[in-house]
Scaffold this motif. Sequence first.
Motif, PDB file in Angstrom:
ATOM      1  N   GLY A 113      -5.679   8.089   0.402  1.00  0.00           N
ATOM      2  CA  GLY A 113      -6.293   9.362   0.731  1.00  0.00           C
ATOM      3  C   GLY A 113      -7.783   9.211   0.563  1.00  0.00           C
ATOM      4  N   PRO A 114      -8.547  10.216   0.879  1.00  0.00           N
ATOM      5  CA  PRO A 114      -9.997  10.118   0.734  1.00  0.00           C
ATOM      6  C   PRO A 114     -10.386   9.741  -0.703  1.00  0.00           C
ATOM      7  N   GLY A 115     -10.986   8.566  -0.870  1.00  0.00           N
ATOM      8  CA  GLY A 115     -11.423   8.118  -2.187  1.00  0.00           C
ATOM      9  C   GLY A 115     -10.311   7.729  -3.137  1.00  0.00           C
ATOM     10  N   ALA A 116      -9.125   7.470  -2.615  1.00  0.00           N
ATOM     11  CA  ALA A 116      -7.983   7.162  -3.479  1.00  0.00           C
ATOM     12  C   ALA A 116      -7.032   6.194  -2.786  1.00  0.00           C
ATOM     13  N   ALA A 117      -6.358   5.396  -3.596  1.00  0.00           N
ATOM     14  CA  ALA A 117      -5.334   4.491  -3.069  1.00  0.00           C
ATOM     15  C   ALA A 117      -4.382   4.115  -4.192  1.00  0.00           C
ATOM     16  N   VAL A 118      -3.130   3.867  -3.820  1.00  0.00           N
ATOM     17  CA  VAL A 118      -2.117   3.399  -4.753  1.00  0.00           C
ATOM     18  C   VAL A 118      -1.476   2.157  -4.139  1.00  0.00           C
ATOM     19  N   LEU A 119      -1.544   1.042  -4.876  1.00  0.00           N
ATOM     20  CA  LEU A 119      -0.916  -0.205  -4.461  1.00  0.00           C
ATOM     21  C   LEU A 119       0.026  -0.660  -5.559  1.00  0.00           C
ATOM     22  N   SER A 120       1.085  -1.359  -5.166  1.00  0.00           N
ATOM     23  CA  SER A 120       2.019  -1.885  -6.162  1.00  0.00           C
ATOM     24  C   SER A 120       2.353  -3.338  -5.826  1.00  0.00           C
ATOM     25  N   MET A 121       2.867  -4.034  -6.836  1.00  0.00           N
ATOM     26  CA  MET A 121       3.193  -5.448  -6.692  1.00  0.00           C
ATOM     27  C   MET A 121       4.190  -5.838  -7.779  1.00  0.00           C
ATOM     28  N   GLU A 122       5.154  -6.670  -7.409  1.00  0.00           N
ATOM     29  CA  GLU A 122       6.083  -7.204  -8.404  1.00  0.00           C
ATOM     30  C   GLU A 122       5.501  -8.492  -8.982  1.00  0.00           C
ATOM     31  N   ILE A 123       5.587  -8.617 -10.294  1.00  0.00           N
ATOM     32  CA  ILE A 123       5.167  -9.849 -10.958  1.00  0.00           C
ATOM     33  C   ILE A 123       6.292 -10.869 -10.796  1.00  0.00           C
ATOM     34  N   THR A 124       5.990 -11.967 -10.132  1.00  0.00           N
ATOM     35  CA  THR A 124       6.974 -13.025  -9.907  1.00  0.00           C
ATOM     36  C   THR A 124       6.873 -14.058 -11.025  1.00  0.00           C
ATOM     37  N   PRO A 125       7.872 -14.916 -11.178  1.00  0.00           N
ATOM     38  CA  PRO A 125       7.781 -15.974 -12.197  1.00  0.00           C
ATOM     39  C   PRO A 125       6.555 -16.875 -12.004  1.00  0.00           C
ATOM     40  N   ALA A 126       6.095 -17.056 -10.773  1.00  0.00           N
ATOM     41  CA  ALA A 126       4.917 -17.891 -10.505  1.00  0.00           C
ATOM     42  C   ALA A 126       3.620 -17.238 -10.981  1.00  0.00           C
ATOM     43  N   LEU A 128       0.868  -1.173   0.000  1.00  0.00           N
ATOM     44  CA  LEU A 128       0.000   0.000   0.000  1.00  0.00           C
ATOM     45  C   LEU A 128       0.907   1.225   0.000  1.00  0.00           C
ATOM     46  N   ASP A 129       1.072   1.825  -1.174  1.00  0.00           N
ATOM     47  CA  ASP A 129       2.003   2.940  -1.325  1.00  0.00           C
ATOM     48  C   ASP A 129       1.448   4.246  -0.780  1.00  0.00           C
ATOM     49  N   SER A 130       0.162   4.485  -0.983  1.00  0.00           N
ATOM     50  CA  SER A 130      -0.454   5.702  -0.448  1.00  0.00           C
ATOM     51  C   SER A 130      -1.963   5.530  -0.430  1.00  0.00           C
ATOM     52  N   ALA A 171      -5.531  -4.444  -9.200  1.00  0.00           N
ATOM     53  CA  ALA A 171      -6.475  -3.348  -9.426  1.00  0.00           C
ATOM     54  C   ALA A 171      -7.647  -3.425  -8.452  1.00  0.00           C
ATOM     55  N   ASP A 172      -8.143  -4.630  -8.208  1.00  0.00           N
ATOM     56  CA  ASP A 172      -9.269  -4.822  -7.306  1.00  0.00           C
ATOM     57  C   ASP A 172      -8.910  -4.434  -5.879  1.00  0.00           C
ATOM     58  N   SER A 173      -7.703  -4.739  -5.456  1.00  0.00           N
ATOM     59  CA  SER A 173      -7.272  -4.342  -4.114  1.00  0.00           C
ATOM     60  C   SER A 173      -7.155  -2.828  -3.992  1.00  0.00           C
ATOM     61  N   ALA A 174      -6.626  -2.176  -5.026  1.00  0.00           N
ATOM     62  CA  ALA A 174      -6.558  -0.707  -4.999  1.00  0.00           C
ATOM     63  C   ALA A 174      -7.967  -0.120  -4.914  1.00  0.00           C
ATOM     64  N   PHE A 175      -8.884  -0.664  -5.688  1.00  0.00           N
ATOM     65  CA  PHE A 175     -10.297  -0.276  -5.650  1.00  0.00           C
ATOM     66  C   PHE A 175     -10.849  -0.443  -4.237  1.00  0.00           C
ATOM     67  N   ALA A 176     -10.595  -1.590  -3.626  1.00  0.00           N
ATOM     68  CA  ALA A 176     -11.109  -1.863  -2.283  1.00  0.00           C
ATOM     69  C   ALA A 176     -10.593  -0.849  -1.271  1.00  0.00           C
ATOM     70  N   PHE A 177      -9.312  -0.563  -1.320  1.00  0.00           N
ATOM     71  CA  PHE A 177      -8.761   0.394  -0.360  1.00  0.00           C
ATOM     72  C   PHE A 177      -9.308   1.797  -0.611  1.00  0.00           C
ATOM     73  N   ALA A 178      -9.469   2.186  -1.871  1.00  0.00           N
ATOM     74  CA  ALA A 178     -10.002   3.519  -2.179  1.00  0.00           C
ATOM     75  C   ALA A 178     -11.443   3.675  -1.716  1.00  0.00           C
ATOM     76  N   CYS A 179     -12.268   2.660  -1.935  1.00  0.00           N
ATOM     77  CA  CYS A 179     -13.691   2.829  -1.605  1.00  0.00           C
ATOM     78  C   CYS A 179     -13.988   2.605  -0.135  1.00  0.00           C
ATOM     79  N   ASN A 180     -12.997   2.207   0.642  1.00  0.00           N
ATOM     80  CA  ASN A 180     -13.191   2.041   2.085  1.00  0.00           C
ATOM     81  C   ASN A 180     -12.517   3.136   2.904  1.00  0.00           C
ATOM     82  N   THR A 181     -12.245   4.267   2.299  1.00  0.00           N
ATOM     83  CA  THR A 181     -11.563   5.358   3.013  1.00  0.00           C
ATOM     84  C   THR A 181     -12.510   6.273   3.783  1.00  0.00           C
ATOM     85  N   HIS A 182     -13.796   6.026   3.694  1.00  0.00           N
ATOM     86  CA  HIS A 182     -14.785   6.915   4.326  1.00  0.00           C
ATOM     87  C   HIS A 182     -15.388   6.316   5.591  1.00  0.00           C
TER      88      HIS A 182
END
Length: 141
Positions: A32-45, A28-30, A62-73
Amino acid sequence: MNDQHMARACADAMWAEDLATQRLGMVLDSVGPGAAVLSMEITPAMVNGHGTAHGGYIFALADSAFAFACNTHDQRTVGQQASITYLAPAFAGDRLTATATERARQTRSGLYDVTVTNQNGTHIAEFRGHSRTVKGRLLGN
């Protein structure tokens, strides 16, 4: 509590219980209200038979970023519907970033867009999620 502090507190509460996001190596990189930034490395698996990142892993990010953004309220919110358009392949070793932005939130419904890019800024996918609030709060108020 101001909106930024509430968003962070909600994200921390969600993160503590979100084993799927954690186990996939997402960060979870950042938030804020109605916003979220998540990152992930693509592994060989996470690579499919074409030698590219399996779409399910890109969708999960993308779904996890969506989840974190819509649960900020501080209203428990779940996904009601989501779609994704893949624009370019990702590969093992790529670091993908999903940036979620709230587009609309009225009564119990919300609309969120998530842009997924790689470490070079290449546009990998676009995700659109529709949310629905349910009973309960993340912070137990």
